[in-house]
Design a protein around this motif. Structure first.
Motif, PDB file in Angstrom:
ATOM      1  N   TYR A   1       0.858  -1.224  -0.116  1.00 51.14           N
ATOM      2  CA  TYR A   1      -0.034  -0.089  -0.023  1.00 51.14           C
ATOM      3  C   TYR A   1       1.052   1.264   0.131  1.00 51.14           C
ATOM      4  O   TYR A   1       0.519   2.324   0.646  1.00 51.14           O
ATOM      5  N   ALA A   2       2.205   1.328  -0.623  1.00 47.81           N
ATOM      6  CA  ALA A   2       2.644   2.437  -0.663  1.00 47.81           C
ATOM      7  C   ALA A   2       2.418   3.500  -1.642  1.00 47.81           C
ATOM      8  O   ALA A   2       2.607   4.458  -1.300  1.00 47.81           O
ATOM      9  N   VAL A   3       1.895   3.059  -2.723  1.00 51.36           N
ATOM     10  CA  VAL A   3       1.612   3.804  -3.719  1.00 51.36           C
ATOM     11  C   VAL A   3      -0.142   4.037  -3.979  1.00 51.36           C
ATOM     12  O   VAL A   3      -0.506   5.383  -3.859  1.00 51.36           O
ATOM     13  N   SER A   4      -1.146   3.221  -3.243  1.00 49.19           N
ATOM     14  CA  SER A   4      -2.409   3.351  -3.196  1.00 49.19           C
ATOM     15  C   SER A   4      -2.863   2.516  -2.162  1.00 49.19           C
ATOM     16  O   SER A   4      -2.573   1.729  -1.966  1.00 49.19           O
ATOM     17  N   TYR A   5      -4.086   3.209  -1.557  1.00 47.44           N
ATOM     18  CA  TYR A   5      -4.860   2.595  -0.313  1.00 47.44           C
ATOM     19  C   TYR A   5      -5.396   1.458  -0.835  1.00 47.44           C
ATOM     20  O   TYR A   5      -5.735   0.663  -0.227  1.00 47.44           O
ATOM     21  N   TYR A   6      -5.776   1.136  -2.195  1.00 51.01           N
ATOM     22  CA  TYR A   6      -6.607   0.149  -2.701  1.00 51.01           C
ATOM     23  C   TYR A   6      -5.807  -1.042  -3.389  1.00 51.01           C
ATOM     24  O   TYR A   6      -6.346  -2.039  -3.685  1.00 51.01           O
ATOM     25  N   ILE A   7      -4.406  -0.652  -3.553  1.00 53.02           N
ATOM     26  CA  ILE A   7      -3.728  -1.881  -4.272  1.00 53.02           C
ATOM     27  C   ILE A   7      -2.538  -2.032  -3.353  1.00 53.02           C
ATOM     28  O   ILE A   7      -1.649  -1.356  -3.085  1.00 53.02           O
ATOM     29  N   ALA A   8      -2.305  -3.260  -3.023  1.00 54.28           N
ATOM     30  CA  ALA A   8      -1.208  -3.728  -2.016  1.00 54.28           C
ATOM     31  C   ALA A   8       0.044  -3.633  -2.944  1.00 54.28           C
ATOM     32  O   ALA A   8       1.047  -2.763  -2.109  1.00 54.28           O
TER      33      ALA A   8
END
Length: 147
Positions: free
Chosen positions: A25-32
């Motif tokens: 979740y470093a780039v997006s809250y929705y994509i691990a």
């Protein structure tokens, strides 16, 4: 900001038996695993185009099956890297096993006599797929994928 390992994402904590090298979740809250997820587009979009062209051109069904298998691998891998859930890990790894079986049969088709079916090879590949699936579901370890 919390360290990456402590970030909570949309899908909750990972339940998969594997995690790759990306921070979750470093780039997006929705994509691990954002970059692993996005990189799977190469396994989704070109094979869909190939399947459409194969159908339009009336090529043998084995080519259509191969393209659809690649698409299934890409979609399963997309779901797994997006969520890091065990169920999605199965959608990532099992289609790879099944696709390899389809590709082995497609390769056999290149060298066979016309209008023949190798039932022994079909039986062997289906049996292998079933055994691998049972082992995956029973042991919950990605042993075939790691080997």
């Amino acid at each position: 900001m919390a360290p990456a390992a402590d970030r909570e994402g949309y899908w909750g904590p990972p339940t998969s038996t594997l995690e790759w090298c990306e921070e979750n979740y470093a780039v997006s809250y929705y994509i691990a695993e954002f970059w692993n997820t996005v990189s799977n587009l190469i396994f989704i979009l070109p094979p869909i185009y190939g399947a459409i062209q194969t159908y339009k051109d009336g090529l043998e069904k084995r080519y259509l099956a191969a393209y659809l298998c690649l698409t299934a691998v890409g979609l399963g891998s997309w779901c797994f890297h997006m969520t890091l859930k065990y169920e999605m890990q199965l959608l990532d790894e099992l289609p790879m096993i099944y696709s390899c079986c389809v590709f082995v049969y497609c390769l056999y088709e290149c060298f066979k006599y016309k209008n023949t079916v190798n039932y022994a090879l079909l039986f062997l590949l289906i049996t292998y797929s079933v055994v691998v699936s049972i082992v995956y579901l029973d042991l919950k370890e990605p042993v075939f994928h790691q080997v």
